[in-house]
Scaffold this motif. Structure first.
Motif, PDB file in Angstrom:
ATOM      1  N   GLU A  77      -0.678  -1.153 -14.933  1.00  0.00           N
ATOM      2  CA  GLU A  77       0.442  -2.008 -15.341  1.00  0.00           C
ATOM      3  C   GLU A  77       1.771  -1.403 -14.884  1.00  0.00           C
ATOM      4  O   GLU A  77       2.706  -2.115 -14.553  1.00  0.00           O
ATOM      5  CB  GLU A  77       0.432  -2.228 -16.855  1.00  0.00           C
ATOM      6  N   GLU A  78       1.821  -0.063 -14.844  1.00  0.00           N
ATOM      7  CA  GLU A  78       3.031   0.632 -14.388  1.00  0.00           C
ATOM      8  C   GLU A  78       3.305   0.321 -12.914  1.00  0.00           C
ATOM      9  O   GLU A  78       4.441   0.065 -12.522  1.00  0.00           O
ATOM     10  CB  GLU A  78       2.858   2.142 -14.590  1.00  0.00           C
ATOM     11  N   ILE A  79       2.240   0.325 -12.097  1.00  0.00           N
ATOM     12  CA  ILE A  79       2.393  -0.006 -10.683  1.00  0.00           C
ATOM     13  C   ILE A  79       2.846  -1.457 -10.537  1.00  0.00           C
ATOM     14  O   ILE A  79       3.774  -1.760  -9.778  1.00  0.00           O
ATOM     15  CB  ILE A  79       1.080   0.245  -9.902  1.00  0.00           C
ATOM     16  N   LYS A  80       2.210  -2.351 -11.279  1.00  0.00           N
ATOM     17  CA  LYS A  80       2.588  -3.771 -11.219  1.00  0.00           C
ATOM     18  C   LYS A  80       4.050  -3.969 -11.606  1.00  0.00           C
ATOM     19  O   LYS A  80       4.755  -4.763 -10.997  1.00  0.00           O
ATOM     20  CB  LYS A  80       1.697  -4.612 -12.130  1.00  0.00           C
ATOM     21  N   ALA A  81       4.505  -3.227 -12.619  1.00  0.00           N
ATOM     22  CA  ALA A  81       5.880  -3.351 -13.076  1.00  0.00           C
ATOM     23  C   ALA A  81       6.873  -2.877 -12.013  1.00  0.00           C
ATOM     24  O   ALA A  81       7.997  -3.384 -11.938  1.00  0.00           O
ATOM     25  CB  ALA A  81       6.084  -2.567 -14.369  1.00  0.00           C
ATOM     26  N   SER A  82       6.461  -1.916 -11.170  1.00  0.00           N
ATOM     27  CA  SER A  82       7.352  -1.401 -10.125  1.00  0.00           C
ATOM     28  C   SER A  82       7.236  -2.177  -8.816  1.00  0.00           C
ATOM     29  O   SER A  82       7.951  -1.885  -7.861  1.00  0.00           O
ATOM     30  CB  SER A  82       7.059   0.081  -9.874  1.00  0.00           C
ATOM     31  N   ALA A  83       6.352  -3.163  -8.777  1.00  0.00           N
ATOM     32  CA  ALA A  83       6.114  -3.915  -7.543  1.00  0.00           C
ATOM     33  C   ALA A  83       7.322  -4.746  -7.136  1.00  0.00           C
ATOM     34  O   ALA A  83       7.989  -5.348  -7.978  1.00  0.00           O
ATOM     35  CB  ALA A  83       4.899  -4.825  -7.705  1.00  0.00           C
ATOM     36  N   THR A  84       7.594  -4.749  -5.836  1.00  0.00           N
ATOM     37  CA  THR A  84       8.644  -5.571  -5.270  1.00  0.00           C
ATOM     38  C   THR A  84       8.181  -7.023  -5.223  1.00  0.00           C
ATOM     39  O   THR A  84       8.955  -7.941  -5.433  1.00  0.00           O
ATOM     40  CB  THR A  84       8.960  -5.094  -3.826  1.00  0.00           C
ATOM     41  N   GLU A  85       6.881  -7.213  -4.936  1.00  0.00           N
ATOM     42  CA  GLU A  85       6.303  -8.542  -4.801  1.00  0.00           C
ATOM     43  C   GLU A  85       4.912  -8.560  -5.444  1.00  0.00           C
ATOM     44  O   GLU A  85       4.125  -7.651  -5.213  1.00  0.00           O
ATOM     45  CB  GLU A  85       6.138  -8.912  -3.323  1.00  0.00           C
ATOM     46  N   VAL A  86       4.618  -9.587  -6.242  1.00  0.00           N
ATOM     47  CA  VAL A  86       3.286  -9.820  -6.783  1.00  0.00           C
ATOM     48  C   VAL A  86       3.021 -11.317  -6.657  1.00  0.00           C
ATOM     49  O   VAL A  86       3.862 -12.129  -7.053  1.00  0.00           O
ATOM     50  CB  VAL A  86       3.149  -9.409  -8.263  1.00  0.00           C
ATOM     51  N   TYR A  87       1.880 -11.661  -6.097  1.00  0.00           N
ATOM     52  CA  TYR A  87       1.529 -13.068  -5.896  1.00  0.00           C
ATOM     53  C   TYR A  87       0.157 -13.344  -6.488  1.00  0.00           C
ATOM     54  O   TYR A  87      -0.701 -12.465  -6.526  1.00  0.00           O
ATOM     55  CB  TYR A  87       1.527 -13.406  -4.401  1.00  0.00           C
ATOM     56  N   HIS A  88      -0.051 -14.585  -6.908  1.00  0.00           N
ATOM     57  CA  HIS A  88      -1.322 -15.009  -7.490  1.00  0.00           C
ATOM     58  C   HIS A  88      -1.810 -16.255  -6.763  1.00  0.00           C
ATOM     59  O   HIS A  88      -1.004 -17.063  -6.300  1.00  0.00           O
ATOM     60  CB  HIS A  88      -1.156 -15.288  -8.985  1.00  0.00           C
ATOM     61  N   GLY A  89      -3.122 -16.385  -6.671  1.00  0.00           N
ATOM     62  CA  GLY A  89      -3.723 -17.546  -6.020  1.00  0.00           C
ATOM     63  C   GLY A  89      -4.063 -17.249  -4.574  1.00  0.00           C
ATOM     64  O   GLY A  89      -3.312 -16.561  -3.866  1.00  0.00           O
ATOM     65  N   ASN A  90      -5.207 -17.754  -4.134  1.00  0.00           N
ATOM     66  CA  ASN A  90      -5.709 -17.446  -2.805  1.00  0.00           C
ATOM     67  C   ASN A  90      -4.751 -17.843  -1.683  1.00  0.00           C
ATOM     68  O   ASN A  90      -4.493 -17.059  -0.777  1.00  0.00           O
ATOM     69  CB  ASN A  90      -7.078 -18.114  -2.589  1.00  0.00           C
ATOM     70  N   GLU A  91      -4.207 -19.053  -1.745  1.00  0.00           N
ATOM     71  CA  GLU A  91      -3.366 -19.530  -0.643  1.00  0.00           C
ATOM     72  C   GLU A  91      -2.146 -18.641  -0.432  1.00  0.00           C
ATOM     73  O   GLU A  91      -1.862 -18.204   0.680  1.00  0.00           O
ATOM     74  CB  GLU A  91      -2.940 -20.978  -0.909  1.00  0.00           C
ATOM     75  N   MET A  92      -1.432 -18.338  -1.510  1.00  0.00           N
ATOM     76  CA  MET A  92      -0.225 -17.506  -1.397  1.00  0.00           C
ATOM     77  C   MET A  92      -0.580 -16.073  -0.989  1.00  0.00           C
ATOM     78  O   MET A  92       0.103 -15.472  -0.162  1.00  0.00           O
ATOM     79  CB  MET A  92       0.540 -17.505  -2.726  1.00  0.00           C
ATOM     80  N   CYS A  93      -1.672 -15.522  -1.538  1.00  0.00           N
ATOM     81  CA  CYS A  93      -2.086 -14.159  -1.181  1.00  0.00           C
ATOM     82  C   CYS A  93      -2.496 -14.071   0.291  1.00  0.00           C
ATOM     83  O   CYS A  93      -2.217 -13.071   0.953  1.00  0.00           O
ATOM     84  CB  CYS A  93      -3.215 -13.683  -2.087  1.00  0.00           C
TER      85      CYS A  93
END
Length: 153
Positions: free
Chosen positions: A6-22
């Motif tokens: 969760e710490e890495i996710k919180a520091s992420a510049t970009e996080v995307y969900h869903g196959n098409e966007m990923c």
């Protein structure tokens, strides 16, 4: 157990969900870093993320998938979670990717293209063994423009 805390996710510049966007974003990041856009042909991706400061990237798919790179006849396996540190022309500390050599599955740890470009890409194992192939074997033609826009095929 996930390597993406969760710490890495919180520091992420970009996080995307869903196959098409990923699919779009993972190929864009590879292209942006000077790597072939077909290196990570994952399916049914649920999440991908990028921490720009460290270069840490993660890709999560619903289940492990196998892919054969037709131009070189290499079978590669991708775990449901693939992580790496990416920088210009290099992928380091790669996890979740194995390739089949004869009868054995071998983990890959590093991928890099030559600088200046020679049209070759090298794959290394944690033991230091390596193989070099043409970068064209890992390109998806007509898939994406460098601007990040999806191109109609």
């Amino acid at each position: 157990m996930s390597a993406v805390t969760e710490e890495i996710k919180a520091s992420a510049t970009e996080v995307y969900h869903g196959n098409e966007m990923c699919q779009i974003k993972s190929k864009f990041i590879l292209r942006e870093m000077g790597l072939p856009n077909g290196l990570l042909p994952l399916k049914d991706m649920e999440e991908c993320g990028y921490v720009k400061e460290t270069g840490f990237v993660w890709l999560k798919q619903k289940k492990r998938t196998d892919h054969t790179f037709q131009k070189i006849g290499k079978l590669t396996s991708y775990a449901n979670e693939v992580t790496a540190v990416i920088e210009k022309g290099k992928i380091k500390k790669l996890t979740g990717v194995k390739t089949k050599e004869l009868l054995f599955w071998i983990k890959l740890s590093d991928i890099y293209v030559d600088d200046p470009p020679t049209g070759k890409i090298t794959f290394k194992t944690p033991t230091g063994l390596y193989r070099t192939f043409p970068t064209s074997a890992f390109e998806i033609e007509g898939c994406e423009e460098p601007s990040g826009q999806v191109k109609e095929v």
